[in-house]
Design a protein around this motif. Structure first.
Motif, short mmCIF file in Angstrom:
data_model
loop_
_atom_site.label_atom_id
_atom_site.label_comp_id
_atom_site.label_asym_id
_atom_site.label_seq_id
_atom_site.Cartn_x
_atom_site.Cartn_y
_atom_site.Cartn_z
N LEU A 1 41.13 6.54 34.96
CA LEU A 1 42.32 7.19 35.55
C LEU A 1 43.52 6.46 35.16
CD1 LEU A 1 40.52 8.11 38.88
CD2 LEU A 1 41.42 9.72 37.05
N ILE A 2 43.46 4.93 35.16
CA ILE A 2 44.82 4.53 35.19
C ILE A 2 45.50 4.63 33.71
CG2 ILE A 2 45.81 1.90 34.80
CD1 ILE A 2 43.67 1.16 37.11
N TRP A 3 44.68 4.67 32.73
CA TRP A 3 45.15 4.45 31.22
C TRP A 3 45.38 6.21 30.99
CZ3 TRP A 3 40.23 2.17 29.26
CH2 TRP A 3 39.16 2.93 28.95
N THR A 4 44.85 7.08 31.91
CA THR A 4 45.31 8.42 31.82
C THR A 4 46.74 8.90 32.59
OG1 THR A 4 43.16 9.29 31.54
CG2 THR A 4 44.73 10.90 32.29
N VAL A 5 46.85 8.18 33.72
CA VAL A 5 48.32 8.44 34.51
C VAL A 5 49.11 7.66 34.28
CG1 VAL A 5 49.07 8.05 36.85
CG2 VAL A 5 46.73 9.08 36.57
N ILE A 6 49.19 6.57 33.49
CA ILE A 6 50.32 5.74 33.08
C ILE A 6 51.06 6.44 32.09
CG2 ILE A 6 51.06 3.79 31.90
CD1 ILE A 6 49.07 2.24 33.73
N VAL B 1 50.94 9.64 31.27
CA VAL B 1 51.81 10.73 31.75
C VAL B 1 53.01 10.53 32.61
CG1 VAL B 1 51.55 12.82 33.46
CG2 VAL B 1 49.45 11.97 32.02
N VAL B 2 52.86 9.34 33.32
CA VAL B 2 54.13 8.96 34.03
C VAL B 2 55.28 8.56 33.09
CG1 VAL B 2 55.18 7.12 35.50
CG2 VAL B 2 52.83 8.32 35.94
#
Length: 318
Positions: A88-93, A95-96
């Motif tokens: 989740l972290i390496w997907t969200v970052i 995107v941000v």
């Protein structure tokens, strides 16, 4: 061996090193739109630099931490299957990061593309015409220059970009981004020089054999100096700028010949009736470099050639 490799690396990167800011960042901006382009560049550079450092440091740490330590090459390491939190972290970052870059670019875009509001007295309209292989500039009072665009400091200069032959691209890095000059289409850009000086650029679209020679300068001066140039100096300097900016590309600065033949002893050089059709329509491998030139331009070129270039007819009369 190490010294040799270092020496080769230094020599290979010397050209980049001597460029503006080491060649790694844009040239210093001197127009509001160029400032905004640089702001976007530095934001993206910050994110990508941080990501690069994170990835490379992580790579080195993982290589060191999970090295074989004497295990046989056929032995498998500890197997890890799934990590929801990490994924989740390496997907969200990313995107941000992409959202931040996109929002910032869209915030800056109007200041890059939109021409600032200005009164008639604070705005200058110039037509920029790309030719193989030179830039031609037409000013509001009908004056024309080649190679050098003169502008007043602190005033909005609205540029209409056109081309009668092939695709070109107008680009003065310190005054804004690239704008294509495309046959049959009219594009626009603008600049507002914040200080007096000379800003250098060149065609950024491959346009033929002498593309690399299609350079341009924007010379920013005070308003009185600009008015003096377009009112008088431009007409007096037209013949010189035509020969140096157009003819000399192929025929040499003194007409001595280079890619094209020598013209310094050719009597056609000082005969308007003979020179005009060659310049306007082309001849042999020579493109129509003076397509659309007025009679006044042809006469200005002849006057300059008579006084500075023509050495007299050769013995053969050619």
């Amino acid at each position: 061996m190490l010294f040799f490799l270092v020496t080769v690396a230094v020599l290979a990167t010397a050209g980049v090193a001597v460029a503006a800011n080491g060649g790694l960042t844009p040239e210093f901006a001197h127009s509001p739109n160029a400032h905004r382009i640089n702001d976007a560049y530095y934001l993206i550079l910050g994110f990508t630099g941080a990501i690069f450092a994170l990835v490379e440091v992580s790579l080195v740490v993982f290589i060191w931490k999970y090295r074989s330590r004497g295990r046989p090459r056929s032995a498998e390491g500890v197997q890890v299957h799934g990590n929801t939190r990490l994924e989740l972290i390496w997907t969200v970052i990313p995107v941000v990061v992409l959202a931040a870059i996109g929002l910032f670019v869209f915030y800056e875009l109007p200041g890059i593309a939109d021409v600032p509001a200005a009164s008639a007295g604070d705005r200058v309209n110039v037509t920029v015409e790309g030719h193989q292989f030179y830039w031609q500039f037409d000013y509001p009072n009908g004056s024309r220059s080649i190679g050098d665009l003169h502008v007043p400091v602190g005033k909005v200069v609205y540029l209409t970009i056109v081309s009668p032959d092939v695709n070109h691209s107008w680009w003065i890095p310190q005054l804004g981004g690239k704008t294509d000059a495309i046959p049959g289409r009219t594009n626009h850009t603008w600049c507002k020089a914040d200080r007096a000086g000379t800003y250098v650029g060149q065609c950024a679209e491959f346009c033929g054999t002498f593309h690399e020679a299609m350079r341009a300068r924007v010379i920013a001066t005070s308003a009185p100096e600009y008015q003096a140039y377009v009112s008088s100096t431009a007409q007096k300097d037209l013949g010189r700028s035509e020969f140096h900016g157009v003819c000399a590309t192929c025929h040499g600065m003194q007409g001595q010949g280079a890619y094209g033949p020598s013209v310094s002893t050719n009597p056609l050089l000082v005969q308007p009736s003979g020179l005009a059709p060659i310049v306007r329509n082309g001849f042999g491998k020579m493109p129509p470099v003076g397509e659309g030139w007025s009679d006044a331009q042809i006469k200005a070129l002849v006057r300059y050639a008579k006084s500075k270039i023509f050495k007299g007819a050769s013995a053969s009369g050619g």
